[in-house]
Design an enzyme around this catalytic site. Structure first.
Site, short mmCIF file in Angstrom:
data_model
loop_
_atom_site.label_atom_id
_atom_site.label_comp_id
_atom_site.label_asym_id
_atom_site.label_seq_id
_atom_site.Cartn_x
_atom_site.Cartn_y
_atom_site.Cartn_z
N TYR A 76 -39.36 48.08 -64.93
CA TYR A 76 -40.36 49.14 -65.17
C TYR A 76 -41.33 49.39 -63.90
O TYR A 76 -41.53 48.56 -63.11
CB TYR A 76 -40.98 48.97 -66.37
CG TYR A 76 -41.65 47.65 -66.62
CD1 TYR A 76 -42.90 47.32 -66.17
CD2 TYR A 76 -41.09 46.57 -67.19
CE1 TYR A 76 -43.63 46.32 -66.47
CE2 TYR A 76 -41.63 45.30 -67.16
CZ TYR A 76 -43.14 45.01 -66.75
OH TYR A 76 -43.76 43.99 -67.14
N LEU A 103 -47.97 45.39 -69.05
CA LEU A 103 -47.42 45.45 -67.56
C LEU A 103 -47.52 43.93 -67.04
O LEU A 103 -48.63 43.58 -66.75
CB LEU A 103 -48.56 46.36 -66.84
CG LEU A 103 -48.30 47.66 -67.38
CD1 LEU A 103 -49.26 48.99 -66.60
CD2 LEU A 103 -46.87 48.39 -67.79
N GLU A 104 -46.32 43.29 -66.65
CA GLU A 104 -46.43 42.10 -66.12
C GLU A 104 -45.76 41.95 -64.61
O GLU A 104 -45.24 40.73 -64.17
CB GLU A 104 -45.66 40.89 -67.12
CG GLU A 104 -46.60 41.05 -68.49
CD GLU A 104 -46.04 40.05 -69.38
OE1 GLU A 104 -45.67 38.88 -68.78
OE2 GLU A 104 -45.96 40.24 -70.46
N GLY A 105 -45.26 43.03 -64.23
CA GLY A 105 -44.63 43.01 -62.80
C GLY A 105 -44.16 44.34 -62.43
O GLY A 105 -44.54 45.14 -63.06
#
Length: 484
Positions: free
Chosen positions: A131, A174-176
């Site tokens: 994403y 949101l982690e990447g």
């Protein structure tokens, strides 16, 4: 990273549900959708609506939409459809699509929750997924896609996986991936779609406590910098700035920025709770919150464990388990906060299921463990993995779920921690398994292919650590050796 696929059990009184009020300071938020389970592999997740039968939850977050742009387009357009993943829920695909899930029970469950005064959000992102945006135009179009597929839009070009129900907003987990253009996405939703809607829609995010968060902000172009997020749950755990970090607990840093730049945003300070055995349906961790007299809300979390629960007979036999070790202790909010109402948040951290065209399947195994001492020795055991590199930086890794075979794909959750007595800056690590590591978050590769710590945490004081995770085409975790 969020604590994913585990159980938070809250024993609640059978009270009539109250309508969600973002200003009340007494809200409880839960993440649903990743089949929370303790070691042993039994599926505990039940239908969404079962978590709205009492007064426990005020906000339910359906997790996750893991890919913003999948490999198939919305029929009749060149607009990519997103990818959904809800573990053991939602086994069928939407008519005419090979990948997009159709989830009518989630839609009816959301409607049940809404009828009881709760709000239901859709979580975008997660620890495993693809994403982010590469242009302003992409972010603008994706806002339109989300509005018409899950929220208040009525463009019949877009499929509605949950049916006609209109969710109440989105969560940014949101982690990447690319971090740019989330300001465009948030502004488009808020200004172009939410402003003229017939009901209120919300945007929530869950930054780590390290200020500023690498993905959420605040920094120019970030989602938080827009000043338009309704509430955030800051992860005050698993980081040097968490509730257990004493003088480094940095709630005031966040509060001061919010007060000056985004006063409409409420703050929740997140901490995992202890799960216990019960027959009450539940899914994730919880947070207790104290709310200052300003318009912010703070939350605290206790240490996290998972325990066994018996799933109803109607639960699908497909299972998925990810358990991420979390150890934090309870601390009260800063003494400068004047009034104390309470608010709560619950949150997962990792998505670990595999979706096929007609079914969603995921095989759960008990966590495997490898222990590595020193740069070149590896021995197999049975629960987690640690690598000492060379004397003071220790990698601890766990296989949290596996699927497929020959070889299997494993989901790994890990931490690198400074166990020494001196500060370490800008360490680098090599791994002989680079070619089979996928979707790494928390660590990144430099131009020479070495793994490095994130820019916001590239110096580790004694006792500090950084979490990371990845998928690997192997039954065991990768080995990391310090090279600088």
């Amino acid at each position: 990273m969020k604590f994913s696929l585990f159980i938070c059990i809250i024993l609640s009184l059978a009270l009539a549900a109250n309508a969600f009020n973002i200003n009340s300071g007494n809200n409880f938020v839960g993440y649903w959708g990743q089949n929370s389970a303790a070691p042993g592999g039994r599926p505990y997740q039940t239908e969404l609506g079962t978590y709205c039968t009492d007064n426990t939850y005020d906000v339910l977050i359906v997790s996750f939409l893991i890919n913003f742009f999948s490999g198939e387009n919305i029929i009749g357009t060149n607009i990519p459809a997103p990818t959904l993943n809800f573990a053991n829920m939602c086994g069928g695909t939407y008519p005419g699509y090979s990948q997009l899930l159709q989830c009518p029970n989630i839609g009816s469950g959301a409607a049940t929750c809404q009828s009881k005064g709760k709000i239901v959000l859709l979580s975008l992102g997660g620890a495993v997924g693809n994403y982010g945006f590469t242009s302003s135009a992409q972010a603008t179009q994706f806002a339109k896609t989300i509005w018409n597929m899950f929220l208040g839009g009525s463009d019949s070009t877009y499929p509605r996986p949950f049916g006609s129900v209109q969710l109440d907003g989105i969560d940014l987990d949101l982690e990447g991936g690319p971090k740019e253009y989330y300001d465009v996405f948030v502004n488009t939703l808020k200004i172009q779609y939410f402003a003229g809607a017939s009901k209120r829609y919300y945007i929530h995010a869950a930054p780590q406590c390290v200020y500023p968060d690498a993905m959420v902000g605040p920094w120019t172009g970030s989602a938080l910098s827009t000043g338009k997020l309704d509430f955030i749950s800051i992860q005050f755990y698993n980081n040097w700035c968490g509730l257990a970090s004493g003088s480094q607990f940095n709630y005031n840093t966040w509060s001061q920025w919010i007060s000056a730049n985004s006063p409409g945003t409420k703050i929740m300070t997140a901490r995992p709770t202890t799960a216990s055995s019960t027959t009450t349906p539940a899914t994730t961790s919880s947070t207790s919150t104290t709310r200052p007299s300003t318009t912010t809300t703070t939350t605290t979390r206790t240490s996290t464990t998972t325990t066994t629960t018996t799933a109803p007979a109607t639960t699908s036999s497909t299972t998925s388990t990810t358990v991420k070790p979390t150890t934090t202790t309870t601390t009260t909010a800063p003494a400068t906060t004047s009034s104390t109402t309470s608010s709560t948040t619950v949150k997962p951290t990792t998505t670990t299921t595999t979706t096929t065209p007609a079914t969603t399947s995921s095989t759960t195994v008990k966590p495997t463990t490898t222990t590595t001492t020193g740069p070149s020795t590896t021995t197999s055991a049975t629960t987690s993995s640690s690598t000492t590199s060379p004397n003071t930086l220790v990698f601890t890794q766990s296989v949290t779920s596996q699927w497929g075979s020959n070889p299997p794909t494993s989901q790994i959750s890990g931490q690198v921690k400074n166990n020494g007595a001196t500060t370490i800056s800008n360490p680098k690590f090599s791994s002989p398994q680079n070619a089979i590591i996928n979707g790494m978050w928390g660590l990144s590769q430099d131009a020479n292919g070495y793994w490095v710590l994130p820019s916001w945490a590239n110096t580790l004081a004694p006792g500090q650590g950084v979490e990371f995770g990845y998928a690997i085409n192997s039954a065991t975790p990768a080995t990391f050796n310090r090279v600088a």
